[in-house]
Write a protein that holds these residues in place. Structure first.
Motif, short mmCIF file in Angstrom:
data_model
loop_
_atom_site.label_atom_id
_atom_site.label_comp_id
_atom_site.label_asym_id
_atom_site.label_seq_id
_atom_site.Cartn_x
_atom_site.Cartn_y
_atom_site.Cartn_z
N LYS A 199 0.82 -1.21 0.00
CA LYS A 199 0.00 0.00 0.00
C LYS A 199 0.86 1.27 0.00
CE LYS A 199 -3.76 2.21 2.52
NZ LYS A 199 -4.61 2.12 3.70
N SER A 200 2.07 1.14 0.56
CA SER A 200 2.96 2.30 0.65
C SER A 200 4.31 1.98 0.01
CB SER A 200 3.19 2.67 2.12
OG SER A 200 1.97 3.02 2.73
N ILE A 201 5.03 3.01 -0.39
CA ILE A 201 6.37 2.84 -0.95
C ILE A 201 7.29 2.40 0.18
CG2 ILE A 201 8.32 4.04 -1.99
CD1 ILE A 201 6.22 5.88 -3.35
N SER A 202 7.90 1.23 0.03
CA SER A 202 8.77 0.71 1.09
C SER A 202 10.25 0.74 0.71
CB SER A 202 8.35 -0.72 1.47
OG SER A 202 8.43 -1.57 0.35
N ASN A 203 10.56 1.18 -0.52
CA ASN A 203 11.94 1.25 -1.01
C ASN A 203 12.62 -0.11 -0.91
OD1 ASN A 203 11.93 3.97 -1.89
ND2 ASN A 203 11.91 4.60 0.24
N SER A 204 13.85 -0.19 -0.47
CA SER A 204 14.59 -1.47 -0.43
C SER A 204 13.89 -2.45 0.50
CB SER A 204 16.02 -1.23 0.04
OG SER A 204 16.73 -2.45 0.05
N THR A 205 13.48 -3.59 -0.06
CA THR A 205 12.71 -4.58 0.70
C THR A 205 13.28 -5.97 0.44
OG1 THR A 205 10.72 -3.20 0.51
CG2 THR A 205 10.39 -5.53 1.05
N ALA A 206 13.71 -6.62 1.49
CA ALA A 206 14.26 -7.98 1.38
C ALA A 206 13.14 -9.00 1.52
CB ALA A 206 15.31 -8.21 2.45
N ILE A 207 13.04 -9.90 0.55
CA ILE A 207 12.07 -10.99 0.56
C ILE A 207 12.87 -12.27 0.80
CG2 ILE A 207 10.21 -12.15 -0.68
CD1 ILE A 207 9.71 -9.17 -0.35
N GLY A 208 12.60 -12.96 1.91
CA GLY A 208 13.38 -14.15 2.26
C GLY A 208 12.57 -15.43 2.16
N PHE A 209 13.24 -16.50 1.76
CA PHE A 209 12.66 -17.86 1.75
C PHE A 209 13.34 -18.65 2.86
CE2 PHE A 209 13.00 -22.31 0.39
CZ PHE A 209 11.65 -22.64 0.32
N HIS A 210 12.53 -19.23 3.75
CA HIS A 210 13.04 -19.96 4.91
C HIS A 210 12.50 -21.39 4.90
CE1 HIS A 210 14.05 -16.02 6.84
NE2 HIS A 210 13.05 -15.64 6.07
N ARG A 211 13.24 -22.29 5.53
CA ARG A 211 12.85 -23.70 5.52
C ARG A 211 13.18 -24.36 6.85
NH1 ARG A 211 15.96 -26.12 0.95
NH2 ARG A 211 17.61 -26.27 2.47
N VAL A 212 12.29 -25.28 7.27
CA VAL A 212 12.52 -26.15 8.43
C VAL A 212 12.33 -27.58 7.94
CG1 VAL A 212 11.68 -26.86 10.69
CG2 VAL A 212 11.67 -24.46 10.08
N GLY A 213 13.27 -28.45 8.26
CA GLY A 213 13.20 -29.84 7.81
C GLY A 213 12.35 -30.71 8.71
N ASN A 214 12.21 -31.96 8.32
CA ASN A 214 11.50 -32.96 9.11
C ASN A 214 12.10 -33.07 10.50
OD1 ASN A 214 9.28 -34.20 7.94
ND2 ASN A 214 10.52 -35.55 6.67
#
Length: 93
Positions: free
Chosen positions: A10-25
């Motif tokens: 909705k708003s300008i956030s400029n530099s934005t980190a999008i992370g992918f995370h994982r937890v195993g069995n």
């Protein structure tokens, strides 16, 4: 595999980190944030409000039994956020 995430804020956030995370069995539920491993991060420069930006991932894989998560870490407040997460499944492995 996580192929991409499309994000609209909705708003300008400029530099934005999008992370992918994982937890195993073998990790019990509920899962604490500290149990997640950051696998890959893509940084977007979100310079327009109410506009879709796409983060493309190249090393964001997961397998049977994994729990996956996504994080958003903006420079400025995003207000409302909408995301579309594109996953590719290989039913042969």
């Amino acid at each position: 595999t996580l192929e991409s995430i499309q994000i609209r804020t909705k708003s300008i956030s400029n530099s934005t980190a999008i992370g992918f995370h994982r937890v195993g069995n073998g990790v019990g539920v509920p899962i604490d944030q500290s149990n997640f491993t950051l696998i890959e991060t893509q940084t977007l420069n979100i310079t327009s409000e109410n506009t879709v930006f796409t983060a493309n991932f190249s090393n964001a894989s997961f397998t049977t039994g994994d729990i996956i998560g996504v994080s958003v870490n903006p420079t400025n407040a995003t207000d409302d956020v909408l995301m579309t997460i594109i996953l590719i499944f290989d039913w042969n492995t």
